[in-house]
Design an enzyme around this catalytic site. Structure first.
Site, PDB file in Angstrom:
ATOM      1  N   TYR A   1       2.758  -8.650  -3.094  1.00 40.74           N
ATOM      2  CA  TYR A   1       2.812  -8.244  -4.505  1.00 40.74           C
ATOM      3  C   TYR A   1       3.219  -9.413  -5.402  1.00 40.74           C
ATOM      4  O   TYR A   1       2.904  -9.431  -6.586  1.00 40.74           O
ATOM      5  CB  TYR A   1       3.831  -7.114  -4.699  1.00 40.74           C
ATOM      6  CG  TYR A   1       3.285  -5.721  -4.473  1.00 40.74           C
ATOM      7  CD1 TYR A   1       2.597  -5.396  -3.314  1.00 40.74           C
ATOM      8  CD2 TYR A   1       3.480  -4.729  -5.434  1.00 40.74           C
ATOM      9  CE1 TYR A   1       2.116  -4.109  -3.116  1.00 40.74           C
ATOM     10  CE2 TYR A   1       3.005  -3.442  -5.237  1.00 40.74           C
ATOM     11  CZ  TYR A   1       2.321  -3.144  -4.082  1.00 40.74           C
ATOM     12  OH  TYR A   1       1.848  -1.870  -3.894  1.00 40.74           O
TER      13      TYR A   1
ATOM     14  N   LYS B   1       2.722  -5.902  11.246  1.00 33.18           N
ATOM     15  CA  LYS B   1       1.394  -6.139  11.826  1.00 33.18           C
ATOM     16  C   LYS B   1       1.504  -7.462  12.578  1.00 33.18           C
ATOM     17  O   LYS B   1       0.791  -8.436  12.307  1.00 33.18           O
ATOM     18  CB  LYS B   1       0.345  -6.175  10.705  1.00 33.18           C
ATOM     19  CG  LYS B   1      -1.090  -6.255  11.168  1.00 33.18           C
ATOM     20  CD  LYS B   1      -1.600  -4.996  11.847  1.00 33.18           C
ATOM     21  CE  LYS B   1      -3.015  -5.204  12.382  1.00 33.18           C
ATOM     22  NZ  LYS B   1      -3.514  -4.071  13.189  1.00 33.18           N
TER      23      LYS B   1
ATOM     24  N   ASP C   1       2.694   6.956   0.391  1.00 32.16           N
ATOM     25  CA  ASP C   1       1.740   7.940  -0.138  1.00 32.16           C
ATOM     26  C   ASP C   1       1.302   8.866   1.002  1.00 32.16           C
ATOM     27  O   ASP C   1       1.166  10.074   0.824  1.00 32.16           O
ATOM     28  CB  ASP C   1       0.497   7.258  -0.732  1.00 32.16           C
ATOM     29  CG  ASP C   1       0.612   7.049  -2.240  1.00 32.16           C
ATOM     30  OD1 ASP C   1       1.740   6.814  -2.724  1.00 32.16           O
ATOM     31  OD2 ASP C   1      -0.432   7.116  -2.926  1.00 32.16           O
TER      32      ASP C   1
ATOM     33  N   ASP D   1       4.115   0.760   0.429  1.00 34.48           N
ATOM     34  CA  ASP D   1       3.381   1.450  -0.644  1.00 34.48           C
ATOM     35  C   ASP D   1       2.402   2.435  -0.027  1.00 34.48           C
ATOM     36  O   ASP D   1       2.337   3.601  -0.421  1.00 34.48           O
ATOM     37  CB  ASP D   1       2.637   0.413  -1.502  1.00 34.48           C
ATOM     38  CG  ASP D   1       1.799   1.070  -2.579  1.00 34.48           C
ATOM     39  OD1 ASP D   1       2.324   1.977  -3.252  1.00 34.48           O
ATOM     40  OD2 ASP D   1       0.618   0.692  -2.740  1.00 34.48           O
TER      41      ASP D   1
ATOM     42  N   ASP E   1      -0.771   0.152  11.729  1.00 31.23           N
ATOM     43  CA  ASP E   1      -1.876   1.102  11.941  1.00 31.23           C
ATOM     44  C   ASP E   1      -1.431   2.253  12.856  1.00 31.23           C
ATOM     45  O   ASP E   1      -1.726   3.422  12.596  1.00 31.23           O
ATOM     46  CB  ASP E   1      -3.147   0.397  12.469  1.00 31.23           C
ATOM     47  CG  ASP E   1      -2.899  -0.545  13.642  1.00 31.23           C
ATOM     48  OD1 ASP E   1      -1.723  -0.778  13.992  1.00 31.23           O
ATOM     49  OD2 ASP E   1      -3.884  -1.046  14.213  1.00 31.23           O
TER      50      ASP E   1
HETATM   51  C1  IPM Z   1       4.406   2.733  -6.220  1.00 26.05           C
HETATM   52  C2  IPM Z   1       3.193   2.438  -7.047  1.00 26.05           C
HETATM   53  C3  IPM Z   1       3.295   1.010  -7.583  1.00 26.05           C
HETATM   54  C4  IPM Z   1       3.343   0.082  -6.383  1.00 26.05           C
HETATM   55  C5  IPM Z   1       2.157   0.600  -8.562  1.00 26.05           C
HETATM   56  C6  IPM Z   1       2.078   1.518  -9.744  1.00 26.05           C
HETATM   57  C7  IPM Z   1       2.304  -0.824  -9.002  1.00 26.05           C
HETATM   58  O1  IPM Z   1       2.021   2.647  -6.315  1.00 26.05           O
HETATM   59  O2  IPM Z   1       5.531   2.638  -6.746  1.00 26.05           O
HETATM   60  O3  IPM Z   1       4.241   3.099  -5.047  1.00 26.05           O
HETATM   61  O4  IPM Z   1       2.297  -0.298  -5.831  1.00 26.05           O
HETATM   62  O5  IPM Z   1       4.450  -0.302  -6.004  1.00 26.05           O
HETATM   63 MG    MG Z   2       2.356   3.568  -4.423  1.00 16.93          MG
END
Ligand code: IPM
Ligand code: MG
Length: 358
Positions: free
Chosen positions: A141, A191, A251, A247, A223
């Site tokens: 990042y 990884k 999710d 990240d 993975d």
């Molecule tokens: C998160 C989001 C952020 C990230 C984005 C909005 C930059 O997806 O906080 O998980 O990738 O960190």
């Molecule tokens: Mg995210």
């Protein structure tokens, strides 16, 4: 007692969900006789519109002398064009970096009332209670160079994944300390079969592990972890991983909890000052409709009470109020179920306040 909290509602559903987080914080403050000083500032697309900058100087100034920051979400489809030089997300990344919040805690607990809200089988989900500790201010990042060019008529682009060992070490300590307070199991995800950064990550985590002989450490490739998270989520306690893997995996892990709208996060650095935000995005298609799930933000407010204000009992009371509201059959649209009552964003916030036992 007095607490100075900077609010960064941001974009899309951000302002709606932050309003509910504030409602709950105000209720706690009132019951505890705490004086709340709330200061609202700009971040993201709304900040670009008003100032041309996704992280304006006034916001930076405010966060430098507060107790905690409660954020909503950033992002607007208006800025999807990859050619645009300024994007709302740069504000969020700059904020994390400016606050020095290198450890992002993302707890994923399956609430009994929501066992059937997920697309996954209840028998797989039952008992899931894990925390992902995501490194937040390093890796791909932030690594330089990060740029594009053209050579011989070919476009090229580069992002850089770089880690310094001190960055790995400090976040590893956070994860080990957390594991020590929980079920004493730490899974470090990397990884290492491909990436040099991951091989160093593993080395440093193994070194830090020497200081925590009571914690069981395992290493897992990212993975394989993606698979194991939905196959046997109850095998995980604390998961430690680098920025981008974290990240993506969070999710995925959010789906265990039924909806990404349920998941809170706390981003912590060396001191007590932290950044608290739900992990969901700005969800522009449902913004302004009073249907967004505010529970991720309300649970983030609970983490704020716990980590920045040292109010563990109050944090628990908020978490218990959320469980009670769900157990009573109230749902927002994202977790709606037959035989439950679907309520809007504001009503969900009111219900949590009504169920607060303080
Ligand atoms: C998160 C989001 C952020 C990230 C984005 C909005 C930059 O997806 O906080 O998980 O990738 O960190
Ligand atoms: Mg995210």
């Amino acid at each position: 007692m007095r607490a100075h909290i900077v609010l960064l509602p941001g974009d899309g559903i951000g302002p709606e969900v932050v309003a509910e987080g504030v409602k709950v914080l105000k209720a706690v403050a009132q019951k505890r006789g705490m004086e709340l000083h709330l200061q609202e500032e700009l971040l993201g697309a709304c900040a670009i519109e008003r100032t041309g900058n996704p992280l304006p100087p006034a916001t930076l100034e405010a966060i430098s002398h507060c107790d905690a920051v409660l954020m909503g979400a950033v992002g607007d489809p208006k800025y999807d064009d990859p050619k645009l030089p300024v994007r709302p997300e740069q504000g969020l990344l700059g904020l994390r970096k400016a606050m020095g919040v290198f450890a992002n805690l993302r707890p994923v607990a399956v609430m009994p009332a929501l066992l059937h809200a997920s697309t996954l089988k209840p028998e797989v989900l039952q008992g899931t209670d894990l925390v992902v500790v995501r490194e937040l201010t390093g890796g791909i990042y932030f690594g330089q160079p990060k740029e594009r060019g053209v050579q011989d008529g070919q476009r090229w682009a580069v992002d850089t994944m770089r880690y310094w060992e001190h960055e790995v070490r400090r976040v590893a300590h956070v994860a080990f300390r957390l594991a020590r307070q929980r079920r004493k199991k730490l899974t470090s995800v990397d990884k290492a079969n491909v990436l040099e950064c991951s091989r160093m990550w593993r080395e440093v985590v193994n070194e830090v592990a020497q200081e925590y002989p009571d914690v069981t450490l395992e290493h897992m490739l990212v993975d394989a972890c993606a698979m194991a998270l939905i196959r046997t989520p109850t095998n995980f306690d604390v998961v430690l991983t680098e920025n981008m893997f974290g990240d993506i995996l969070t999710d995925e892990a959010a789906m265990l909890a039924g909806s990404i709208g349920m998941l809170p996060s706390a981003s912590l650095g060396e001191g007590r000052r932290g950044l608290y935000e739900p992990i969901h995005g700005s969800a522009p298609t449902i913004a302004g409709k009073d249907i967004a799930n505010p529970l991720g933000t309300i649970l983030s407010a609970a983490m704020l009470l716990r980590h920045s204000l040292d109010m563990e009992a109050e944090a628990r009371a908020v978490e218990e109020a959320v469980s009670a509201v769900l157990a009573a059959g109230y749902r927002t649209a994202d977790i709606a179920e037959p035989n439950c009552t679907t309520v809007g964003t504001r009503q969900m916030g009111d219900l949590v306040v009504q169920h607060l036992k303080l």
